[in-house]
Motif scaffolding. Sequence first.
Motif, short mmCIF file in Angstrom:
data_model
loop_
_atom_site.label_atom_id
_atom_site.label_comp_id
_atom_site.label_asym_id
_atom_site.label_seq_id
_atom_site.Cartn_x
_atom_site.Cartn_y
_atom_site.Cartn_z
N ASP A 85 -5.19 7.07 3.61
CA ASP A 85 -4.43 6.55 4.76
C ASP A 85 -3.04 7.16 4.89
OD1 ASP A 85 -6.51 4.84 5.45
OD2 ASP A 85 -5.73 3.18 4.24
N LEU A 86 -2.62 7.92 3.88
CA LEU A 86 -1.27 8.50 3.89
C LEU A 86 -1.13 9.58 4.95
CD1 LEU A 86 -0.14 9.13 0.20
CD2 LEU A 86 0.90 7.59 1.85
N GLU A 87 0.07 9.68 5.52
CA GLU A 87 0.36 10.80 6.40
C GLU A 87 0.28 12.10 5.60
OE1 GLU A 87 3.73 10.80 9.04
OE2 GLU A 87 3.90 8.62 8.85
N LYS A 88 -0.09 13.18 6.29
CA LYS A 88 -0.30 14.46 5.61
C LYS A 88 0.99 15.03 5.00
CE LYS A 88 -4.63 14.48 6.67
NZ LYS A 88 -5.57 13.98 5.65
N ARG A 89 2.13 14.53 5.47
CA ARG A 89 3.42 15.05 4.95
C ARG A 89 3.63 14.67 3.49
NH1 ARG A 89 8.01 11.64 8.14
NH2 ARG A 89 9.40 12.48 6.54
N TYR A 90 2.94 13.62 3.03
CA TYR A 90 3.12 13.16 1.65
C TYR A 90 2.05 13.74 0.74
CZ TYR A 90 6.22 9.85 3.92
OH TYR A 90 7.22 9.30 4.68
N ILE A 91 2.49 14.28 -0.38
CA ILE A 91 1.53 14.85 -1.32
C ILE A 91 1.70 14.20 -2.70
CG2 ILE A 91 1.37 17.08 -0.16
CD1 ILE A 91 3.33 18.21 -2.18
N SER B 274 0.85 -1.19 0.00
CA SER B 274 0.00 0.00 0.00
C SER B 274 0.88 1.24 0.00
CB SER B 274 -0.90 0.00 1.24
OG SER B 274 -0.13 0.26 2.40
N LEU B 275 0.32 2.37 -0.38
CA LEU B 275 1.09 3.61 -0.39
C LEU B 275 1.59 3.96 1.02
CD1 LEU B 275 -1.10 5.79 -2.78
CD2 LEU B 275 1.09 4.71 -3.30
N LYS B 276 0.78 3.69 2.02
CA LYS B 276 1.19 3.97 3.40
C LYS B 276 2.39 3.08 3.79
CE LYS B 276 -0.33 3.94 8.23
NZ LYS B 276 0.58 5.05 8.56
N ASP B 277 2.31 1.78 3.47
CA ASP B 277 3.43 0.89 3.77
C ASP B 277 4.69 1.29 3.02
OD1 ASP B 277 1.88 -0.56 5.51
OD2 ASP B 277 1.47 -2.20 4.13
N MET B 278 4.49 1.72 1.78
CA MET B 278 5.63 2.12 0.96
C MET B 278 6.31 3.35 1.57
SD MET B 278 5.64 3.34 -3.03
CE MET B 278 7.15 3.67 -3.92
N THR B 279 5.53 4.37 1.90
CA THR B 279 6.12 5.60 2.44
C THR B 279 6.66 5.38 3.85
OG1 THR B 279 3.87 6.31 3.05
CG2 THR B 279 4.80 7.20 1.01
N ASP B 280 5.93 4.64 4.69
CA ASP B 280 6.40 4.38 6.05
C ASP B 280 7.71 3.58 6.05
OD1 ASP B 280 4.22 5.70 7.02
OD2 ASP B 280 3.19 3.92 7.83
N GLY B 281 7.77 2.56 5.19
CA GLY B 281 8.93 1.67 5.18
C GLY B 281 10.14 2.23 4.47
N CYS B 282 9.92 3.19 3.56
CA CYS B 282 11.02 3.64 2.68
C CYS B 282 11.44 5.08 2.89
CB CYS B 282 10.61 3.47 1.22
SG CYS B 282 10.14 1.80 0.74
N HIS B 283 10.81 5.80 3.80
CA HIS B 283 11.08 7.24 3.88
C HIS B 283 12.55 7.53 4.20
CE1 HIS B 283 11.34 7.61 8.32
NE2 HIS B 283 10.52 6.59 8.31
N HIS B 284 13.21 6.59 4.91
CA HIS B 284 14.62 6.82 5.27
C HIS B 284 15.55 6.67 4.07
CE1 HIS B 284 14.28 2.45 5.27
NE2 HIS B 284 15.59 2.35 5.33
N LEU B 285 15.04 6.17 2.96
CA LEU B 285 15.87 5.95 1.76
C LEU B 285 15.81 7.11 0.78
CD1 LEU B 285 14.82 2.25 1.00
CD2 LEU B 285 16.81 3.04 2.30
N LEU B 286 14.91 8.07 1.01
CA LEU B 286 14.63 9.10 0.02
C LEU B 286 15.47 10.35 0.22
CD1 LEU B 286 12.67 9.61 -2.38
CD2 LEU B 286 11.17 10.79 -0.76
#
Length: 223
Positions: free
Chosen positions: A185-191, A153-165
């Motif tokens: 379901d995404l955190e508001k920080r992601y657009i 899911s987009l949430k799992d992708m952003t939560d799991g990978c944010h440290h790589l970006l």
Amino acid sequence: MSEIGAEHKKRLLAGAKKIDVELSDQQIDLLLAYLALFAKWNKTYNLSAVRDSLQMVTRHLVDSLTVVPFVETYAGDSVIDVGTGGGLPGVVLAIMFPEKRFTLLDSNGKKTRFLFQVKTQLKLDNVQVENCRVEAHQPEAPYSAIISRAFASLKDMTDGCHHLLAADGCFLAMKGIYPTDELSDLEKRYIVSDSHALSVPGDEGERHLLVLTDKLTGDRAAS
């Protein structure tokens, strides 16, 4: 080339032409060589539920090629394909962009063994293979783009990978139907900075590419 022959090449060229992606002779040879390895290893390693190699041309190669213009537009010089499985879209994109560096990450050891074989046999010097969970991957430098094809899911992708970006980087999420529920379901920080409907010749299913940016890291980069 194993069971891969003229009909596969014909379908690849027709599909690429319909999506306006130009292929050099070398890229055609490498894509078909990759397909031959994929079809061979799929028999024992279960890389894909698609068993017919002609269908693989459409559903794997051409499907991955649809994002080439957007990788060219949005991705910098280093890209990680998370949950790459048998190398989709990472291997295809590495063939298309030899000047960019691609990391192919998957926690499944059988699949990464296959990817090592692909890297070695096709001499893809711009490819690095990582066998680990995405949360455990600690690269020397962050990536300009994180791409995934039905990884999570987009949430799992952003939560799991944010440290790589990287601070000015982006997520490139390949999806089927437009993921309205996942976006809520995404955190508001992601657009969602961009969204593109994709068309795969010979496949009627819906496809979308979503470009996500992290407002927090972007703000830090700008300050």
